[in-house]
Scaffold this motif. Structure first.
Motif, PDB file in Angstrom:
ATOM      1  N   GLY A 155       0.949  -1.298  -0.019  1.00 46.40           N
ATOM      2  CA  GLY A 155       0.046  -0.046   0.059  1.00 46.40           C
ATOM      3  C   GLY A 155       0.844   1.460   0.131  1.00 46.40           C
ATOM      4  O   GLY A 155       0.457   2.345  -0.480  1.00 46.40           O
ATOM      5  N   HIS A 156       2.017   1.247   0.268  1.00 46.17           N
ATOM      6  CA  HIS A 156       2.941   2.355   0.637  1.00 46.17           C
ATOM      7  C   HIS A 156       3.619   2.885  -0.568  1.00 46.17           C
ATOM      8  O   HIS A 156       3.627   3.860  -0.803  1.00 46.17           O
ATOM      9  CB  HIS A 156       4.082   1.996   1.443  1.00 46.17           C
TER      10      HIS A 156
ATOM     11  N   GLU B 126       2.190   2.971  -3.669  1.00 50.33           N
ATOM     12  CA  GLU B 126       1.249   3.733  -4.514  1.00 50.33           C
ATOM     13  C   GLU B 126       1.196   5.330  -3.644  1.00 50.33           C
ATOM     14  O   GLU B 126       0.957   6.203  -4.330  1.00 50.33           O
ATOM     15  CB  GLU B 126      -0.286   3.448  -4.444  1.00 50.33           C
ATOM     16  N   LYS B 127       1.340   5.312  -2.337  1.00 48.57           N
ATOM     17  CA  LYS B 127       1.308   6.749  -1.668  1.00 48.57           C
ATOM     18  C   LYS B 127       2.829   7.382  -1.985  1.00 48.57           C
ATOM     19  O   LYS B 127       2.656   8.537  -2.451  1.00 48.57           O
ATOM     20  CB  LYS B 127       1.306   6.308  -0.372  1.00 48.57           C
TER      21      LYS B 127
ATOM     22  N   GLU C   2       4.476   7.280  -4.872  1.00 46.54           N
ATOM     23  CA  GLU C   2       4.264   7.642  -6.322  1.00 46.54           C
ATOM     24  C   GLU C   2       3.648   9.200  -6.353  1.00 46.54           C
ATOM     25  O   GLU C   2       3.925   9.642  -7.259  1.00 46.54           O
ATOM     26  CB  GLU C   2       3.613   6.878  -7.166  1.00 46.54           C
TER      27      GLU C   2
ATOM     28  N   LYS D 215       8.976   7.758 -10.374  1.00 46.81           N
ATOM     29  CA  LYS D 215       9.049   6.326 -10.612  1.00 46.81           C
ATOM     30  C   LYS D 215      10.721   5.963 -10.581  1.00 46.81           C
ATOM     31  O   LYS D 215      11.094   4.692  -9.847  1.00 46.81           O
ATOM     32  CB  LYS D 215       8.832   5.428 -11.600  1.00 46.81           C
TER      33      LYS D 215
ATOM     34  N   TRP E  90      -4.722  -7.926   1.819  1.00 43.28           N
ATOM     35  CA  TRP E  90      -4.096  -7.610   0.365  1.00 43.28           C
ATOM     36  C   TRP E  90      -4.035  -8.761  -0.579  1.00 43.28           C
ATOM     37  O   TRP E  90      -4.237  -8.492  -1.732  1.00 43.28           O
ATOM     38  CB  TRP E  90      -2.852  -6.969   0.619  1.00 43.28           C
TER      39      TRP E  90
END
Length: 326
Positions: A110-111, A113-114, A116, A121, A286
């Protein structure tokens, strides 16, 4: 390289202290939890470091709240609970710059995506750490296992190893973090997630050290194996190849529990006995979400997620016994 470690918990302190004390790098700690930063400052800007509950000693550190911090590190290393990530990034956002690298080696998913939302990238390095560490209390960390044991693995989100990544890998090697690198980004991250989905969650529910799980001689065959196969089926459906085969994962689970850190209490247990929320949703939950998004099912991981949450709620009736200091 100058480092800022965000989160002065078990793994944040482990990485930061090794980089500072072993590799000789300049390290700042940025601590979003007020009680933690207050305790470290109360101790005189030192943290207590032990190994296997022995040789407890003071180590001077530089620690700041996100709002206080005004340095310009080359590398940010993020180590906190998944549920803290969004708020912490928002608090630190004015401090981020285009030339900085972000390393995320946290438990669960989950981290990335945060990250980004704040870093390009090619500036994001995802990682995993098979390095056992216990936070006895705020500002009091215990390294589990012999010196220079444990491994870590990293990958660039862009799929290309950059010059900055090479420098980070060299510093991590000098710090005895024993890093490896792969261009398989998701495979690198999920190798640790799938491991934790078995040993962390089960050990937490039964308030056990990882080595104690093997007291049930069918643990690998009847509990670990079905959970591993279910997780790998989800990865296969999503087109993700892990760094290890299913069989290698099971062998590693047995080896870690039996011979490497049998006395270790995993991080989820550490949260559980301190009456904090666990990260089950970001690990087992997840995996169940990944399976369902890709047309397969992971009912065991969904069930285990709910069992961990049930155990959390049962703490009000049967308070857990904190065995961390024993």
């Amino acid at each position: 390289m100058k480092y800022a470690v965000v989160g002065a918990g078990a793994m944040g302190l482990r990485y930061g202290l090794l980089l500072q004390e072993v590799a000789g790098k300049e390290v700042d700690f940025v601590e979003p939890t007020k009680a933690s930063i207050d305790q470290i400052k109360k101790q005189g800007n030192v943290v207590y470091q032990s190994r296997d509950h022995k040789d407890k000693h003071e180590v001077p550190v530089k620690v700041y709240s996100p709002e206080e911090y005004d340095e310009h590190p080359d590398v940010w290393i993020f180590f906190m609970k998944q549920m803290q990530m969004a708020d912490t990034l928002k608090r630190l956002a004015p401090k981020f710059h285009d030339d900085q690298v972000a390393v995320g080696a946290m438990n669960g998913m989950g981290h990335i995506e945060k990250l980004e939302a704040y870093f390009a990238k090619d500036k994001i390095i995802g990682g995993t750490a098979m390095i056992a560490t216990i936070l006895n209390d705020y500002g009091d960390v215990d390294f589990i296992g012999a010196s220079n044991t444990g491994t870590s693995a990293y990958s660039n989100l862009s799929g290309v190893k950059t010059e900055a990544t090479k420098e980070v890998m060299a510093d991590f090697q000098a710090a005895n973090l024993n890093p490896s690198y792969s261009n398989n980004f998701m495979g690198t991250l999920l190798t640790k997630v799938f491991f934790n989905a078995v040993e962390n969650s089960i050990a937490t529910m039964f308030q056990a050290r990882v080595g104690e799980l093997l007291a049930y001689d069918q643990f690998i065959d009847t509990i670990a194996k079905p959970m591993v196969h279910e997780a790998y089926d989800a990865a296969d459906a999503a087109g993700i190849t892990l760094l290890e085969t299913r069989e290698e994962m099971l062998v590693q689970m047995d080896e870690v529990a039996r011979n490497i850190v049998p006395l270790h209490f995993p991080s989820m247990y550490q949260d559980f006995v301190k009456n904090r929320p666990t990260e089950a949703d970001y690990i087992n939950g997840w995996i169940a979400d990944l399976a369902e998004k890709n047309g397969v099912a992971a009912p065991t991981h969904r069930f285990v997620t709910n069992l961990v949450h049930l155990a959390e709620d049962m703490r009000q009736f049967n308070p857990p016994v904190n065995q961390l200091a024993q």
